[in-house]
Structure formats: C-alpha cells, structure tokens
Motif scaffolding. Sequence first.
Motif, short mmCIF file in Angstrom:
data_model
loop_
_atom_site.label_atom_id
_atom_site.label_comp_id
_atom_site.label_asym_id
_atom_site.label_seq_id
_atom_site.Cartn_x
_atom_site.Cartn_y
_atom_site.Cartn_z
N ARG A 85 41.93 31.80 39.78
CA ARG A 85 43.33 31.90 40.15
C ARG A 85 43.87 33.32 39.95
O ARG A 85 43.38 34.07 39.11
N GLY A 86 44.90 33.67 40.74
CA GLY A 86 45.56 34.96 40.59
C GLY A 86 44.67 36.13 40.90
O GLY A 86 44.70 37.15 40.21
N VAL A 87 43.86 36.03 41.95
CA VAL A 87 42.89 37.08 42.27
C VAL A 87 43.50 38.12 43.23
O VAL A 87 44.12 37.75 44.23
N GLY A 88 43.29 39.39 42.93
CA GLY A 88 43.71 40.47 43.83
C GLY A 88 45.19 40.76 43.80
O GLY A 88 45.97 40.18 43.03
N THR A 133 33.34 40.16 50.23
CA THR A 133 34.77 40.04 50.49
C THR A 133 35.52 39.68 49.22
O THR A 133 36.56 40.27 48.89
N LEU A 134 34.99 38.71 48.45
CA LEU A 134 35.63 38.31 47.21
C LEU A 134 35.62 39.45 46.19
O LEU A 134 36.60 39.67 45.48
N LEU A 154 38.64 43.43 43.06
CA LEU A 154 38.82 44.78 42.53
C LEU A 154 40.08 45.45 43.05
O LEU A 154 40.49 46.49 42.53
N MET A 155 40.70 44.86 44.06
CA MET A 155 41.84 45.50 44.69
C MET A 155 43.07 45.48 43.79
O MET A 155 43.36 44.52 43.12
N THR A 156 43.78 46.60 43.77
CA THR A 156 45.03 46.69 43.04
C THR A 156 46.18 46.66 44.03
O THR A 156 45.97 46.54 45.24
N GLU A 157 47.39 46.78 43.54
CA GLU A 157 48.55 46.72 44.42
C GLU A 157 48.53 47.83 45.45
O GLU A 157 49.04 47.70 46.54
#
Length: 401
Positions: free
Chosen positions: A85-88, A235-236, A241-244
Amino acid sequence: MAKYKSNMRKNMRKAAQARAEKSKGGGTTLRLPDGYGDVKFFKVNKPKVMLDIIPYVVSDKRHPDADAGAEVGTLWPSRRYYVHRGVGAEENSYICPLKTFGKPCPICEYASARARQGGDREELKALRPKARDLYNVIDLDDPDKKIQLFDMSGFLFGDTLTKELIDASDDEQCFAELKGGYTLKLRFEKKSFNRNEFWAVDRIDFVERKKDYKESIIEETVPLDDILVEPDYKTLEKIFLMTEGGADEDDEEEERPAKRRARDEDEEEQPKRKRPSRDEEEEDEEDSKEPEEDEDEEEEAPKKPSKKRPAKEEDEDEEEDEEDSDEEEEEEEQPKKRGRRKKAEPEEEEEPDEEDEEEEEAPKSKKGSCPYKHKFGTDCDKYEDCDECKKWGACNSAKSK
C-alpha cells in the motif's frame, strides 16, 4: 502536407479503453474483465449481515490454496492476494508479485535488504504486503443485487473465517457448496483507528440454507483469478522508487533495490548497519548523547578560564563536526526516501494494520526466537502467523543468510 501530426485516429479508442479499465475495481490491484462492468462491490455498512458465498472456477495454478485442493477447473470459495500500500508518488496499492504469484518483487527485495541493514521496525512494517480476500457473495438482505464482489482485508474477515472453519463440523466446512451449503451469519463490530472507522467481523455462525443453488449460477460469478492485476517487475520497481518530482532514469541504477546490488552493498554496509544487541544499543545511546550534552553545556554554562586553542583551529574542528553530522543524517534519511509512503490509498485508509491492532496481544520473546513457536529464520512466510508477526523482518533476514 499537414503541418501537424495526429495520432488520434489510431489511438483514441485504445486510450478510452485504458481509462475505462482503470475505473474498474481499483485499477492498480483489481480489474474486471469485459462483461462484468455491472458487478457491484459488497461493502459492510451494518453490524448484522447474512451472506451466501458462491464458489468460482479456479483458473490459476498459482492459487495459494492449490495444495489444499484449489486446483485449476475446480470450484473454490475465495482467492487470497497480497498488496503493497501507498506505493510511489500517487500512493497507490499494488499486488505483491512474490506473495501472490511467487514471482520476484522489488519492494520485498528492498525490505529484505533493509532488514539485513538493521532497518527501522516501522519502515519494515510499512513495506510488508497485506493480505486481502476476494469472494463472490449474495447479500440475503438485498438479493436483487445478485452476485456482488466482496473484497476485504484478511485481518478483518478472512482470518477469522479460517479459524472458525478449523473447529467447524464437516458439513459446515462445505458452507460454499451449491447443494447443502450454509449461509454465513455475520456480526461486525465498528472500530476506529487513526480517526477512521471500519468494520471488523466479531462472530461467524453457520446457518443451513433454505434452498440450494443451481449449477448455472457459476456462470454469473466473477473469475477471481482473472481480475488480479499482476504488475511487471520493472514497472513496479520504477513506481516504487519514484518520488513526487519523478525518478531520474540516470539515477535509477544508483537507487535500484534489486537483489544483485543489495547483495553487493551488504558486504560493505552490513558491518555498519548490523542491528546491535539491546546492551550495545544502550551503550551507543549513552555514547552518542555525551557529545550533545557537552555541546549544550558549552552554550549554556558560564565561561570558565581554560587553556584556549587558536580560534582558527576551533573553527576548523566545528566545521568538520558539522560536516560529519550532516553526512550521518543524510546516510540515515536516504533509505527512507527510497521507501514507499506509509499512507494507504483511499479505499484502504479505514483498515488498520495487523500489527497495529494486535501489537499488545502478540506474545513476547527474545531476539532470535519465534513468538509463535515456529523455527526462527527457517519457517519465515510458511505460516499465517508470519503475516502478523512483529519479528518478520529479523526472521526473513536470518533466513536469507
């Protein structure tokens, strides 16, 4: 010749279909196939519920109950899956490939690496996948809605049903059979967690059905195996690893939590990151506090005559201390920036974590032993107890050594 190029003729239908798919059943975890757009999701909104669970046809050989009889082509009442949960940056939920499909999961790999490095318990808990269960149900209080899809946290419903079935009679264990089945008489209790209210099953009774179901109803059930959205590893990993501000592809290799790189880093970092014993932690805390107390005393205490070093020398020492402390703070904060956020997606905010609810009730034990009497470092993820164990991170780390 046209001045501008248009891709609308070729791609508008594809784009519309993609948007429509995302609107079905959550998008990132569940996706209803064509022909099931009218299926409604059953939501618990009252304390007493009467449900008939209708079995579906298993189509995935990776079904978690395959060893217990959920073979391809047979009828089975439920499908368990696990979500991170709460990924990316968008804080969505994604199905865990490892726990659900037996495939590599970049988030679990990162969690395992952080556990070996002595990661914070709260951080590791946030990275762990949570169990959920899918059912085809008929609400006897509202039968006109026909078959509905029931998707609920395993902690709030499925685990309790499993415990009841262990002590149930032979007939009651066949509650989902079309002929001679049983209705589930459920009593839910409204609870609250972090200012959110949710329903948790409090009691389950098996009541003989008044009528049997025809075999043709199976054709109306949702194929539970087919609606699970199986994320691609790369993709996952990119989303995780992606930030805002978005992930920089040039830096992706530097921040990648894959097993290969984690293994290489562990050889160098493990001595530094290794979790100390409780005594060592207390000694380290005392040692680390001493410089801070000294610094406070130097600022607050009145000046006393002492042998002074040249001002230039003191300034250089202070600059070096500040640089060292900055580097240590960056070193501690960097792994947390890579991890996913703990905030759950909207649909799951109302449900607490297993450990949050049972933290005080879980049995206590010394480090290196299993609180549920299994083999520490050997039986990790082999039992349902592992899903709610507070020592999962350390046990998983010991297993990987």
